[in-house]
Design a protein around this motif. Structure first.
Motif, mmCIF file in Angstrom:
data_model
loop_
_atom_site.group_PDB
_atom_site.id
_atom_site.type_symbol
_atom_site.label_atom_id
_atom_site.label_comp_id
_atom_site.label_asym_id
_atom_site.label_seq_id
_atom_site.Cartn_x
_atom_site.Cartn_y
_atom_site.Cartn_z
ATOM 1 N N THR A 127 0.868 -1.174 0.000
ATOM 2 C CA THR A 127 0.000 0.000 0.000
ATOM 3 C C THR A 127 0.908 1.228 0.000
ATOM 4 O O THR A 127 2.129 1.111 -0.124
ATOM 5 C CB THR A 127 -0.904 0.035 1.242
ATOM 6 O OG1 THR A 127 -0.080 0.230 2.418
ATOM 7 C CG2 THR A 127 -1.686 -1.270 1.384
ATOM 8 N N GLU A 128 0.310 2.393 0.164
ATOM 9 C CA GLU A 128 1.144 3.602 0.241
ATOM 10 C C GLU A 128 1.912 3.675 1.552
ATOM 11 O O GLU A 128 2.857 4.447 1.686
ATOM 12 C CB GLU A 128 0.267 4.857 0.075
ATOM 13 C CG GLU A 128 -0.617 5.208 1.253
ATOM 14 C CD GLU A 128 -1.855 4.321 1.368
ATOM 15 O OE1 GLU A 128 -2.568 4.428 2.392
ATOM 16 O OE2 GLU A 128 -2.112 3.517 0.436
ATOM 17 N N ARG A 129 1.548 2.877 2.531
ATOM 18 C CA ARG A 129 2.186 2.874 3.845
ATOM 19 C C ARG A 129 3.373 1.914 3.870
ATOM 20 O O ARG A 129 3.319 0.834 3.281
ATOM 21 C CB ARG A 129 1.147 2.462 4.899
ATOM 22 C CG ARG A 129 1.579 2.585 6.356
ATOM 23 C CD ARG A 129 1.499 3.982 6.895
ATOM 24 N NE ARG A 129 0.159 4.553 6.961
ATOM 25 C CZ ARG A 129 -0.704 4.323 7.933
ATOM 26 N NH1 ARG A 129 -0.413 3.477 8.907
ATOM 27 N NH2 ARG A 129 -1.870 4.931 7.949
ATOM 28 N N ARG A 130 4.427 2.280 4.534
ATOM 29 C CA ARG A 130 5.589 1.399 4.701
ATOM 30 C C ARG A 130 5.177 0.172 5.506
ATOM 31 O O ARG A 130 4.482 0.275 6.518
ATOM 32 C CB ARG A 130 6.714 2.153 5.436
ATOM 33 C CG ARG A 130 8.005 1.375 5.657
ATOM 34 C CD ARG A 130 8.727 1.139 4.352
ATOM 35 N NE ARG A 130 10.068 0.579 4.578
ATOM 36 C CZ ARG A 130 11.184 1.198 4.231
ATOM 37 N NH1 ARG A 130 11.130 2.398 3.646
ATOM 38 N NH2 ARG A 130 12.361 0.646 4.455
ATOM 39 N N ARG A 163 8.109 7.283 10.539
ATOM 40 C CA ARG A 163 6.774 7.876 10.637
ATOM 41 C C ARG A 163 5.709 6.804 10.392
ATOM 42 O O ARG A 163 4.735 6.691 11.149
ATOM 43 C CB ARG A 163 6.622 8.995 9.608
ATOM 44 C CG ARG A 163 5.342 9.812 9.790
ATOM 45 C CD ARG A 163 4.755 10.273 8.471
ATOM 46 N NE ARG A 163 4.046 9.190 7.796
ATOM 47 C CZ ARG A 163 2.773 8.886 8.014
ATOM 48 N NH1 ARG A 163 2.051 9.561 8.892
ATOM 49 N NH2 ARG A 163 2.199 7.886 7.365
ATOM 50 N N ASP A 164 5.900 5.997 9.345
ATOM 51 C CA ASP A 164 4.934 4.944 9.036
ATOM 52 C C ASP A 164 4.942 3.839 10.080
ATOM 53 O O ASP A 164 3.899 3.286 10.424
ATOM 54 C CB ASP A 164 5.222 4.350 7.651
ATOM 55 C CG ASP A 164 4.724 5.239 6.523
ATOM 56 O OD1 ASP A 164 4.164 6.308 6.808
ATOM 57 O OD2 ASP A 164 4.906 4.869 5.345
ATOM 58 N N ASP A 211 3.344 16.898 16.316
ATOM 59 C CA ASP A 211 2.781 18.219 16.612
ATOM 60 C C ASP A 211 2.139 18.837 15.374
ATOM 61 O O ASP A 211 1.154 19.569 15.484
ATOM 62 C CB ASP A 211 3.874 19.162 17.124
ATOM 63 C CG ASP A 211 4.379 18.803 18.516
ATOM 64 O OD1 ASP A 211 3.677 18.043 19.215
ATOM 65 O OD2 ASP A 211 5.468 19.284 18.884
ATOM 66 N N ARG A 212 2.687 18.539 14.203
ATOM 67 C CA ARG A 212 2.201 19.123 12.955
ATOM 68 C C ARG A 212 1.146 18.247 12.262
ATOM 69 O O ARG A 212 0.747 18.515 11.138
ATOM 70 C CB ARG A 212 3.379 19.353 11.988
ATOM 71 C CG ARG A 212 4.398 20.365 12.475
ATOM 72 C CD ARG A 212 3.832 21.784 12.452
ATOM 73 N NE ARG A 212 4.854 22.771 12.762
ATOM 74 C CZ ARG A 212 5.070 23.276 13.964
ATOM 75 N NH1 ARG A 212 4.313 22.869 14.984
ATOM 76 N NH2 ARG A 212 6.011 24.169 14.156
ATOM 77 N N GLY A 213 0.715 17.177 12.927
ATOM 78 C CA GLY A 213 -0.330 16.335 12.359
ATOM 79 C C GLY A 213 0.144 15.325 11.343
ATOM 80 O O GLY A 213 -0.678 14.699 10.654
ATOM 81 N N GLN A 214 1.456 15.102 11.236
ATOM 82 C CA GLN A 214 1.980 14.103 10.300
ATOM 83 C C GLN A 214 1.929 12.693 10.898
ATOM 84 O O GLN A 214 2.035 11.714 10.174
ATOM 85 C CB GLN A 214 3.416 14.455 9.906
ATOM 86 C CG GLN A 214 3.535 15.721 9.076
ATOM 87 C CD GLN A 214 4.979 16.133 8.876
ATOM 88 O OE1 GLN A 214 5.514 16.928 9.647
ATOM 89 N NE2 GLN A 214 5.603 15.599 7.846
ATOM 90 N N ILE A 215 1.784 12.613 12.204
ATOM 91 C CA ILE A 215 1.522 11.363 12.919
ATOM 92 C C ILE A 215 0.336 11.643 13.828
ATOM 93 O O ILE A 215 0.348 12.629 14.579
ATOM 94 C CB ILE A 215 2.734 10.908 13.751
ATOM 95 C CG1 ILE A 215 3.958 10.695 12.866
ATOM 96 C CG2 ILE A 215 2.412 9.620 14.518
ATOM 97 C CD1 ILE A 215 5.250 10.479 13.648
ATOM 98 N N THR A 216 -0.685 10.798 13.772
ATOM 99 C CA THR A 216 -1.913 11.095 14.516
ATOM 100 C C THR A 216 -2.344 9.910 15.375
ATOM 101 O O THR A 216 -1.953 8.767 15.132
ATOM 102 C CB THR A 216 -3.056 11.439 13.549
ATOM 103 O OG1 THR A 216 -3.319 10.306 12.698
ATOM 104 C CG2 THR A 216 -2.715 12.648 12.696
ATOM 105 N N GLY A 217 -3.139 10.225 16.403
ATOM 106 C CA GLY A 217 -3.782 9.184 17.198
ATOM 107 C C GLY A 217 -3.046 8.753 18.439
ATOM 108 O O GLY A 217 -3.574 7.975 19.240
ATOM 109 N N GLY A 218 -1.814 9.244 18.650
ATOM 110 C CA GLY A 218 -1.044 8.855 19.821
ATOM 111 C C GLY A 218 -0.367 10.054 20.459
ATOM 112 O O GLY A 218 -0.374 11.161 19.917
#
Length: 320
Positions: A127-130, A163-164, A211-218
């Motif tokens: 997928t697009e995710r690593r 990040r992924d 902080d910038r929303g590039q990683i979310t939910g944690g």
């Protein structure tokens, strides 16, 4: 099943996980090349526990001979006949594309063989995710179910890969029902940022990405040394004040070597069980080891089944 509700460890973390998985619909599971007792027994017992519905992919004769030698009842299971392990991996991925399974499970073939088919540019499950790996660990001395990532797939992940890796682990934690907003510790050798240790710089960058929303939910913090991540007194002595320090639920390691050593130290010194799952592909991939206990194998299936159920519920509805 929230980890926050878990008290100082009893051996019941995985038991609750397995119980939760029994409460959701059976996940059709493509079991690739289950030609030894360990892998075939894992599939059979997980099916008997009401967690998965296996489709066995491998040489028909070998699978039936293994079942006969070890008194395993596979009469209710479909067998897709192949000639060898490489063909089993390819055929297993094809069955996922055909919509026959929601999970892919490793049998007695090498991990590299299975992952080559999964990651193939043509016909694979990318997928697009690593793609990354998570150990879901039941550590008797720790109050939380702890995730360790990545200790099996990405050898020297760069910042984008990390990040992924983090996002995959957060998504699993939340969607499989462990709790909300998991506390993510990005590990290094020290808890201060220094140019002499590149992983500390990456940890700081990952926190800013969150902080910038590039990683979310944690909730992220790092760099943290291992003791500061999991022991509140160690964090207090160092003067570290954060939501994560001393109470981490996801441990993000600098590289595969450190992650593999950490997971095995927990397994052999702390007597932890480790359920293994690969994320970021079109379906969750259950990776088990010959050294896994039967309970850890069943827990791997349970985690994957709970995740698959969450994905099923959030799948977009196609209008008739």
């Amino acid at each position: 099943m929230s980890a926050d509700a878990t008290q100082t460890q009893s051996p019941s973390k995985y038991d609750r996980l397995i119980t939760a998985a029994r409460a959701v619909p059976l996940a059709p599971t493509i079991v690739v090349h289950p030609c030894d007792e360990t892998s075939l027994r894992g599939a059979v017992e997980s099916a008997q526990a009401g967690i998965i519905r296996p489709i066995l992919v491998g040489p028909d004769t070998k699978i039936r001979d293994t079942a006969s030698r070890h008194s395993l009842d596979i009469g209710a299971f479909e067998i897709v006949d192949t000639r060898h392990s490489d063909e089993s991996a390819t055929r297993g991925v094809e069955l996922i594309h055909a919509g026959r399974g929601e999970l892919l499970m490793k049998g007695s073939l090498h991990t590299d063989e299975l992952m080559r088919a999964v990651t193939a540019k043509a016909g694979g499950l990318r997928t697009e995710r690593r793609i990354s790996h998570v150990f879901v660990m039941d550590v008797p001395a720790y109050a939380e179910t702890i995730f360790v990532t990545d200790a099996a797939i990405n050898i020297f992940p760069d910042l984008d890969a990390k990040r992924d890796i983090i996002q995959n682990a957060i998504d699993l934690y939340v969607q499989a029902g462990f709790g909300k907003s998991p506390r993510v510790a990005i590990l290094s050798a020290v808890e201060t940022v220094t140019s002499k240790i590149p992983s500390t710089i990456e940890a700081a960058a990952l926190c800013k990405m969150a902080d910038r929303g590039q990683i979310t939910g944690g909730v992220l913090d790092g760099p943290l040394a291992f003791d500061n991540a999991i022991d509140q007194e160690a964090a207090r002595i160092k003067g570290i004040k954060s939501e994560v320090a001393g109470r981490a639920q996801i441990l993000v390691v600098p590289d595969l070597e450190s992650g593999n050593m950490l997971a095995k130290n927990l397994a052999y010194f702390a007597k932890a069980d480790g359920a293994g799952i690969v994320l970021g592909a079109r379906v969750p991939v259950i990776l088990t080891s010959r050294a896994d206990s039967p309970r850890a194998r069943m827990a791997s299936c349970a985690v994957a089944a709970l995740y698959a159920n969450a994905r099923r519920q959030h799948a977009p509805t196609i209008a008739a």
